[in-house]
Design an enzyme around this catalytic site. Structure first.
Site, PDB file in Angstrom:
ATOM      1  N   HIS A 196       0.783  -1.233   0.000  1.00  0.00           N
ATOM      2  CA  HIS A 196       0.000   0.000   0.000  1.00  0.00           C
ATOM      3  C   HIS A 196       0.820   1.291   0.000  1.00  0.00           C
ATOM      4  O   HIS A 196       0.257   2.370   0.107  1.00  0.00           O
ATOM      5  CB  HIS A 196      -0.979  -0.026   1.165  1.00  0.00           C
ATOM      6  CG  HIS A 196      -1.965  -1.149   1.065  1.00  0.00           C
ATOM      7  ND1 HIS A 196      -2.930  -1.188   0.077  1.00  0.00           N
ATOM      8  CD2 HIS A 196      -2.112  -2.293   1.788  1.00  0.00           C
ATOM      9  CE1 HIS A 196      -3.640  -2.298   0.208  1.00  0.00           C
ATOM     10  NE2 HIS A 196      -3.163  -2.989   1.227  1.00  0.00           N
ATOM     11  N   ARG A 235     -10.456  -6.244   8.240  1.00  0.00           N
ATOM     12  CA  ARG A 235      -9.586  -6.070   7.073  1.00  0.00           C
ATOM     13  C   ARG A 235      -8.136  -6.330   7.441  1.00  0.00           C
ATOM     14  O   ARG A 235      -7.391  -6.945   6.660  1.00  0.00           O
ATOM     15  CB  ARG A 235      -9.731  -4.659   6.504  1.00  0.00           C
ATOM     16  CG  ARG A 235      -9.027  -4.502   5.150  1.00  0.00           C
ATOM     17  CD  ARG A 235      -9.754  -5.302   4.084  1.00  0.00           C
ATOM     18  NE  ARG A 235      -9.030  -5.287   2.809  1.00  0.00           N
ATOM     19  CZ  ARG A 235      -8.276  -6.293   2.362  1.00  0.00           C
ATOM     20  NH1 ARG A 235      -8.128  -7.387   3.079  1.00  0.00           N
ATOM     21  NH2 ARG A 235      -7.666  -6.214   1.204  1.00  0.00           N
ATOM     22  N   CYS A 239      -5.782  -9.095   5.595  1.00  0.00           N
ATOM     23  CA  CYS A 239      -4.479  -8.794   4.999  1.00  0.00           C
ATOM     24  C   CYS A 239      -3.418  -9.752   5.520  1.00  0.00           C
ATOM     25  O   CYS A 239      -2.580 -10.240   4.759  1.00  0.00           O
ATOM     26  CB  CYS A 239      -4.077  -7.356   5.313  1.00  0.00           C
ATOM     27  SG  CYS A 239      -4.956  -6.119   4.336  1.00  0.00           S
TER      28      CYS A 239
END
Length: 278
Positions: A196, A235, A239
């Site tokens: 990210h 989330r 991940c």
């Protein structure tokens, strides 16, 4: 060294955590935000609150169409009903949150007396337990509903996480969150930052990797992949599983400190949760 790699090095992605070990949280924030605004110069800074749709024009068109009749409306209604329904003792969430439901902008924050990061989800459950109610599971279901409603009522508030630099324990929690974000883990040996920051905007399988700036502003979200609402810590768990690492407990210290760090990196961005994502 090209410009992108140079910025990555400033963030500590190629030089390790020691690269900015002496940097203050404010300096980290400036470096973090500069990295993304320079990497995606055509994206207005506040638009990073829209996640991957800030950099994916095709996906954005579909997302904007979905937002006409958002899939999280059911969660909003359920959350509002929860807020207005009295506990068995006659009290309500309002007794725990006297300023009303629109308080998401106050979280996460450092509680000096308790020496820990408090998230909104954690405080919601503490409210329930203090009033004789069972705590909610942290990844999905009713917790996502009440958080959706509270975040909806908080839309437009500006992210403003304060890391008190005169409190060693607060700095330690922040640093632990920071280290988590940069640490490689799992069989795939990936970090949050690899996907990210370093590879933000790249295509992985069929999905564009979202920029980390603004990652915390739009939760909880309805994901088409899930077919339901989910929380930020759901989330985080996903991940970790995707890189084949053992996930940590939702609302455990590891994920709360990660939320503290990551939210502080988005200081100045508006809250716009709940959201809808693929």
């Amino acid at each position: 060294m090209n410009k992108a790699i140079a910025m990555v090095a400033v963030l500590g992605l190629t030089c390790g955590a020691a690269a900015s070990a002496q940097a203050s949280p404010q300096e980290d924030q400036e470096n973090f935000q500069n990295f993304f605004t320079e990497r995606f110069p055509d994206v207005p800074k506040e638009d990073f609150s829209n996640g991957v749709y800030s950099i994916d024009p095709v996906g954005r068109e579909n997302w904007e169409a979905i937002e006409e009749f958002p899939p999280y409306e059911t969660a909003l209604s359920a959350g509002e009903e929860m807020w207005n329904t009295a506990f068995a003792n006659g009290k309500t969430y309002q007794d725990c949150f006297p300023d009303g439901p629109g308080v998401a902008g106050n979280y996460p924050h450092w509680d000096k007396e308790r020496g820990m990061v408090l998230t909104l989800a954690l405080v919601v459950n503490e409210c329930r337990e203090a009033n004789g109610e069972k705590p909610l599971k942290y990844k999905k279901g009713p917790i996502a509903d009440i958080l959706a409603y509270m975040n909806y009522e908080s839309r437009g508030q500006v992210t403003n996480v304060v890391v008190p630099e005169d409190d060693p324990k607060a700095l330690e929690a922040y640093e632990q969150g920071r280290q988590f974000w940069f640490a490689k883990r799992g069989q795939l040996n990936f970090s949050c930052a690899n996907c990210h920051a370093q590879n933000a905007g790249a295509v992985l399988r069929t999905e564009i990797l979202s920029p980390a700036l603004g990652h915390t502003t739009n939760w909880p979200v309805y994901r088409s992949k899930w077919g339901e609402m989910g929380t930020l810590h759901r989330r985080f768990t996903g991940c970790n599983k995707q890189v084949r690492a053992k996930p940590f407990k939702a609302q455990g210290e590891e994920y709360r400190n990660l939320e503290y760090f990551l939210t502080s990196m988005s200081n100045g961005l508006p809250l716009n949760g709940p959201g809808a994502r693929k």
